[in-house]
Motif scaffolding. Structure first.
Motif, PDB file in Angstrom:
ATOM      1  N   LYS A 152       1.207  77.854  72.420  1.00 37.94           N
ATOM      2  CA  LYS A 152       1.971  76.749  71.918  1.00 37.94           C
ATOM      3  C   LYS A 152       1.880  75.669  72.598  1.00 37.94           C
ATOM      4  CE  LYS A 152       6.880  76.079  72.395  1.00 37.94           C
ATOM      5  NZ  LYS A 152       6.876  76.071  70.683  1.00 37.94           N
ATOM      6  N   GLY A 153       1.796  74.606  71.578  1.00 35.04           N
ATOM      7  CA  GLY A 153       1.568  73.320  71.436  1.00 35.04           C
ATOM      8  C   GLY A 153      -0.670  73.309  71.843  1.00 35.04           C
ATOM      9  N   ALA A 154      -0.980  74.515  71.916  1.00 34.53           N
ATOM     10  CA  ALA A 154      -2.853  74.231  71.654  1.00 34.53           C
ATOM     11  C   ALA A 154      -3.416  73.710  70.779  1.00 34.53           C
ATOM     12  CB  ALA A 154      -2.937  75.383  72.470  1.00 34.53           C
ATOM     13  N   ASN A 155      -4.350  73.420  71.036  1.00 28.08           N
ATOM     14  CA  ASN A 155      -5.614  73.144  69.707  1.00 28.08           C
ATOM     15  C   ASN A 155      -6.154  73.373  69.532  1.00 28.08           C
ATOM     16  OD1 ASN A 155      -4.327  70.109  69.245  1.00 28.08           O
ATOM     17  ND2 ASN A 155      -5.047  69.252  71.089  1.00 28.08           N
ATOM     18  N   VAL A 156      -6.140  74.176  67.930  1.00 28.82           N
ATOM     19  CA  VAL A 156      -7.160  75.511  68.049  1.00 28.82           C
ATOM     20  C   VAL A 156      -7.980  75.442  66.672  1.00 28.82           C
ATOM     21  CG1 VAL A 156      -6.712  77.784  66.982  1.00 28.82           C
ATOM     22  CG2 VAL A 156      -5.317  76.484  69.018  1.00 28.82           C
ATOM     23  N   CYS A 157      -9.395  75.793  66.917  1.00 29.93           N
ATOM     24  CA  CYS A 157      -9.943  75.882  65.633  1.00 29.93           C
ATOM     25  C   CYS A 157     -10.302  77.246  64.857  1.00 29.93           C
ATOM     26  CB  CYS A 157     -11.832  75.381  65.269  1.00 29.93           C
ATOM     27  SG  CYS A 157     -11.921  73.819  65.948  1.00 29.93           S
ATOM     28  N   LEU A 158      -9.904  77.770  63.792  1.00 33.51           N
ATOM     29  CA  LEU A 158      -9.420  78.605  63.434  1.00 33.51           C
ATOM     30  C   LEU A 158     -10.442  78.574  62.331  1.00 33.51           C
ATOM     31  CD1 LEU A 158      -5.294  78.939  62.257  1.00 33.51           C
ATOM     32  CD2 LEU A 158      -7.624  80.242  64.143  1.00 33.51           C
ATOM     33  N   LEU A 159     -11.042  80.040  61.747  1.00 38.36           N
ATOM     34  CA  LEU A 159     -11.945  80.043  60.731  1.00 38.36           C
ATOM     35  C   LEU A 159     -11.009  80.291  59.543  1.00 38.36           C
ATOM     36  CD1 LEU A 159     -15.224  80.991  60.108  1.00 38.36           C
ATOM     37  CD2 LEU A 159     -13.896  83.719  59.769  1.00 38.36           C
ATOM     38  N   ARG A 160     -11.292  79.847  58.535  1.00 35.72           N
ATOM     39  CA  ARG A 160     -11.094  79.480  57.145  1.00 35.72           C
ATOM     40  C   ARG A 160      -9.798  80.736  56.446  1.00 35.72           C
ATOM     41  NH1 ARG A 160     -15.680  80.243  55.048  1.00 35.72           N
ATOM     42  NH2 ARG A 160     -15.969  81.346  53.393  1.00 35.72           N
ATOM     43  N   PRO A 161      -8.718  81.243  56.386  1.00 36.48           N
ATOM     44  CA  PRO A 161      -8.168  82.174  55.831  1.00 36.48           C
ATOM     45  C   PRO A 161      -9.045  83.174  55.223  1.00 36.48           C
ATOM     46  CG  PRO A 161      -6.705  80.226  55.563  1.00 36.48           C
ATOM     47  CD  PRO A 161      -7.711  79.812  55.935  1.00 36.48           C
ATOM     48  N   LYS A 162      -9.342  84.796  55.438  1.00 38.42           N
ATOM     49  CA  LYS A 162      -9.555  85.359  54.142  1.00 38.42           C
ATOM     50  C   LYS A 162      -8.494  86.101  53.692  1.00 38.42           C
ATOM     51  CE  LYS A 162     -14.398  84.004  55.649  1.00 38.42           C
ATOM     52  NZ  LYS A 162     -15.448  84.568  56.147  1.00 38.42           N
ATOM     53  N   ARG A 163      -8.953  86.545  52.653  1.00 39.46           N
ATOM     54  CA  ARG A 163      -8.052  88.473  52.124  1.00 39.46           C
ATOM     55  C   ARG A 163      -7.992  88.732  53.502  1.00 39.46           C
ATOM     56  NH1 ARG A 163      -6.862  89.035  46.852  1.00 39.46           N
ATOM     57  NH2 ARG A 163      -7.881  87.738  46.603  1.00 39.46           N
ATOM     58  N   GLY A 164      -6.692  89.743  53.556  1.00 41.08           N
ATOM     59  CA  GLY A 164      -6.408  90.005  54.625  1.00 41.08           C
ATOM     60  C   GLY A 164      -6.117  89.551  56.151  1.00 41.08           C
ATOM     61  N   THR A 165      -6.386  88.527  56.126  1.00 45.27           N
ATOM     62  CA  THR A 165      -6.119  87.309  57.550  1.00 45.27           C
ATOM     63  C   THR A 165      -5.062  86.633  57.785  1.00 45.27           C
ATOM     64  OG1 THR A 165      -7.895  85.743  56.967  1.00 45.27           O
ATOM     65  CG2 THR A 165      -8.638  88.118  57.860  1.00 45.27           C
ATOM     66  N   GLU A 166      -4.191  86.054  55.820  1.00 45.68           N
ATOM     67  CA  GLU A 166      -3.374  85.002  55.604  1.00 45.68           C
ATOM     68  C   GLU A 166      -2.133  85.101  56.917  1.00 45.68           C
ATOM     69  OE1 GLU A 166      -6.038  86.653  52.034  1.00 45.68           O
ATOM     70  OE2 GLU A 166      -4.296  87.358  53.292  1.00 45.68           O
ATOM     71  N   GLU A 167      -1.573  86.567  57.679  1.00 40.75           N
ATOM     72  CA  GLU A 167      -0.280  86.419  58.000  1.00 40.75           C
ATOM     73  C   GLU A 167      -1.318  86.596  59.407  1.00 40.75           C
ATOM     74  OE1 GLU A 167       1.568  89.857  57.611  1.00 40.75           O
ATOM     75  OE2 GLU A 167       2.163  89.753  55.706  1.00 40.75           O
TER      76      GLU A 167
ATOM     77  N   ARG B 226      -7.159  72.959  63.101  1.00 38.12           N
ATOM     78  CA  ARG B 226      -8.742  72.798  62.183  1.00 38.12           C
ATOM     79  C   ARG B 226      -9.173  73.413  61.871  1.00 38.12           C
ATOM     80  NH1 ARG B 226      -8.018  69.606  66.369  1.00 38.12           N
ATOM     81  NH2 ARG B 226      -7.584  66.859  66.506  1.00 38.12           N
ATOM     82  N   VAL B 227      -9.562  73.286  60.460  1.00 38.45           N
ATOM     83  CA  VAL B 227     -10.859  74.452  60.176  1.00 38.45           C
ATOM     84  C   VAL B 227     -11.738  73.767  59.483  1.00 38.45           C
ATOM     85  CG1 VAL B 227     -11.178  75.841  57.563  1.00 38.45           C
ATOM     86  CG2 VAL B 227      -9.134  75.295  58.520  1.00 38.45           C
ATOM     87  N   LEU B 228     -13.014  73.931  60.388  1.00 38.44           N
ATOM     88  CA  LEU B 228     -14.293  72.842  60.444  1.00 38.44           C
ATOM     89  C   LEU B 228     -15.460  73.508  59.781  1.00 38.44           C
ATOM     90  CD1 LEU B 228     -14.108  71.034  63.718  1.00 38.44           C
ATOM     91  CD2 LEU B 228     -12.910  70.659  61.424  1.00 38.44           C
ATOM     92  N   CYS B 229     -15.424  75.101  59.484  1.00 30.46           N
ATOM     93  CA  CYS B 229     -16.549  75.901  59.237  1.00 30.46           C
ATOM     94  C   CYS B 229     -17.695  75.490  59.309  1.00 30.46           C
ATOM     95  CB  CYS B 229     -16.279  75.226  57.241  1.00 30.46           C
ATOM     96  SG  CYS B 229     -14.738  75.486  56.400  1.00 30.46           S
TER      97      CYS B 229
ATOM     98  N   VAL C 265     -11.224  70.857  72.327  1.00 26.30           N
ATOM     99  CA  VAL C 265      -9.564  72.367  71.794  1.00 26.30           C
ATOM    100  C   VAL C 265     -10.001  72.641  72.267  1.00 26.30           C
ATOM    101  CG1 VAL C 265     -10.336  71.110  69.083  1.00 26.30           C
ATOM    102  CG2 VAL C 265     -11.165  73.279  70.264  1.00 26.30           C
ATOM    103  N   ASP C 266      -8.751  73.778  72.104  1.00 26.58           N
ATOM    104  CA  ASP C 266      -8.365  74.694  73.552  1.00 26.58           C
ATOM    105  C   ASP C 266      -8.966  75.439  73.436  1.00 26.58           C
ATOM    106  OD1 ASP C 266      -6.529  72.926  75.146  1.00 26.58           O
ATOM    107  OD2 ASP C 266      -5.246  72.798  73.884  1.00 26.58           O
ATOM    108  N   ALA C 267      -9.161  76.158  71.675  1.00 27.93           N
ATOM    109  CA  ALA C 267      -9.692  77.722  71.439  1.00 27.93           C
ATOM    110  C   ALA C 267     -10.501  77.086  69.957  1.00 27.93           C
ATOM    111  CB  ALA C 267      -8.370  78.663  71.096  1.00 27.93           C
ATOM    112  N   PHE C 268     -10.274  78.809  69.749  1.00 29.90           N
ATOM    113  CA  PHE C 268     -11.609  78.935  67.818  1.00 29.90           C
ATOM    114  C   PHE C 268     -11.161  80.060  67.810  1.00 29.90           C
ATOM    115  CE2 PHE C 268     -14.815  80.930  64.992  1.00 29.90           C
ATOM    116  CZ  PHE C 268     -14.427  79.887  64.714  1.00 29.90           C
ATOM    117  N   ALA C 269     -11.333  80.906  66.455  1.00 25.82           N
ATOM    118  CA  ALA C 269     -10.758  82.413  66.282  1.00 25.82           C
ATOM    119  C   ALA C 269     -11.033  82.305  65.086  1.00 25.82           C
ATOM    120  CB  ALA C 269      -9.123  82.323  66.700  1.00 25.82           C
TER     121      ALA C 269
END
Length: 269
Positions: A156-171, A184-187, A201-205
């Motif tokens: 809660k409150g973190a700054n996170v980079c995420l892989l762009r949403p792909k089919r099946g991961t949207e939720e 952020r989504v930096l690709c 940033v705090d995390a990437f996933a």
């Protein structure tokens, strides 16, 4: 054409010579490719890589320069396009020649060289170089780095980079985004995990798409723990040196084990 020059990497003096040589060769080749080819030509798919994915022209050009540098240095090479090149050494360079290939081809200044030196089957040193700035992150396994993670323990409150949403991961993607303060989504996984290591940033996933290959994560496997963080797979699969480039992971890089555990729990629902 993208005519901005690519600077030489700003490397620490104690980087292993083979890692330094391949990083410098990569930067020169990428700079030459940007000067010679249009964006459309750099993005053109010219082959199929050893990892089973299409190879863009920019990847092929940079990897060819890296392969020659590795050969001259006497180190084996494991790379996503060429696969395993055996030069009879106990040391293997596991390298992503251009992480963020689509960014690199089109001129978005978010792409990098990333690699690790593996002796026998253990990664012992890593180097990541941001192409458009020359900035480098260097680490050795078991040795602290001059940069540190944020130390954040909660999502809660973190700054996170995420892989762009792909089919099946949207939720799963939205569950993380709902709790984070900023997403952020930096690709470019290799660059984003370095931002975790240095506390930007705090995390990437990767929220479950199993996108990552060994070369996407192996530099972070050395660098993030050396900076006080953790690098895990979403499903607990060990990240180990293997010549099989069909293996995939969903990488989680976090400032602390507590934050990684919470991210995994939220993604898995």
């Amino acid at each position: 054409m993208n005519t901005w020059p690519v600077p030489a990497p700003d490397l620490p003096a104690d980087v292993h010579p083979a890692l330094a040589a391949t990083a410098e060769a990569a930067a020169r080749a990428y700079g030459g490719a940007r000067a010679e080819f249009t964006r459309a030509q750099l993005r053109e798919e010219v082959a199929d890589g050893a990892d089973g994915t299409p190879t863009m022209r920019v990847d092929a050009i940079v990897e060819a320069a890296i392969a020659e540098a590795a050969r001259a240095a006497g180190a084996n090479l494991l790379s996503e396009e060429a696969g395993f090149l055996d030069h009879g050494s106990a040391a293997t360079l596991v390298i992503d020649p251009v992480d963020g290939s689509a960014n690199a081809a089109t001129g978005v200044p978010l792409s990098c060289f990333a690699g690790a030196l593996v002796v026998d089957d253990q990664p012992v040193e890593a180097l990541t170089v941001w192409f458009d700035t020359g900035r480098a992150w260097h680490a050795r396994a078991g040795e602290p780095t001059p940069f540190r993670t944020t130390g954040r323990k909660v999502l809660k409150g973190a700054n996170v980079c995420l892989l762009r949403p792909k089919r099946g991961t949207e939720e799963a993607w939205l569950r993380v985004a709902d709790q984070a303060d900023r997403v952020r989504v930096l690709c470019t996984t290799c660059l984003e995990t370095m931002l975790v290591a240095e506390g930007a940033v705090d995390a990437f996933a990767d929220p479950g798409s199993d996108t990552h290959r060994l070369m996407d994560l192996i530099a972070a496997l050395v660098t993030v723990p050396a900076a006080g963080g953790v690098l895990l797979d979403l499903h607990g699969r060990p990240l180990t040196f293997d010549l099989d480039l069909t293996r995939r992971w969903s990488g989680i890089a976090a400032a602390t084990p507590e934050l990684a555990d919470e991210l995994i729990a939220v993604i898995r629902g």
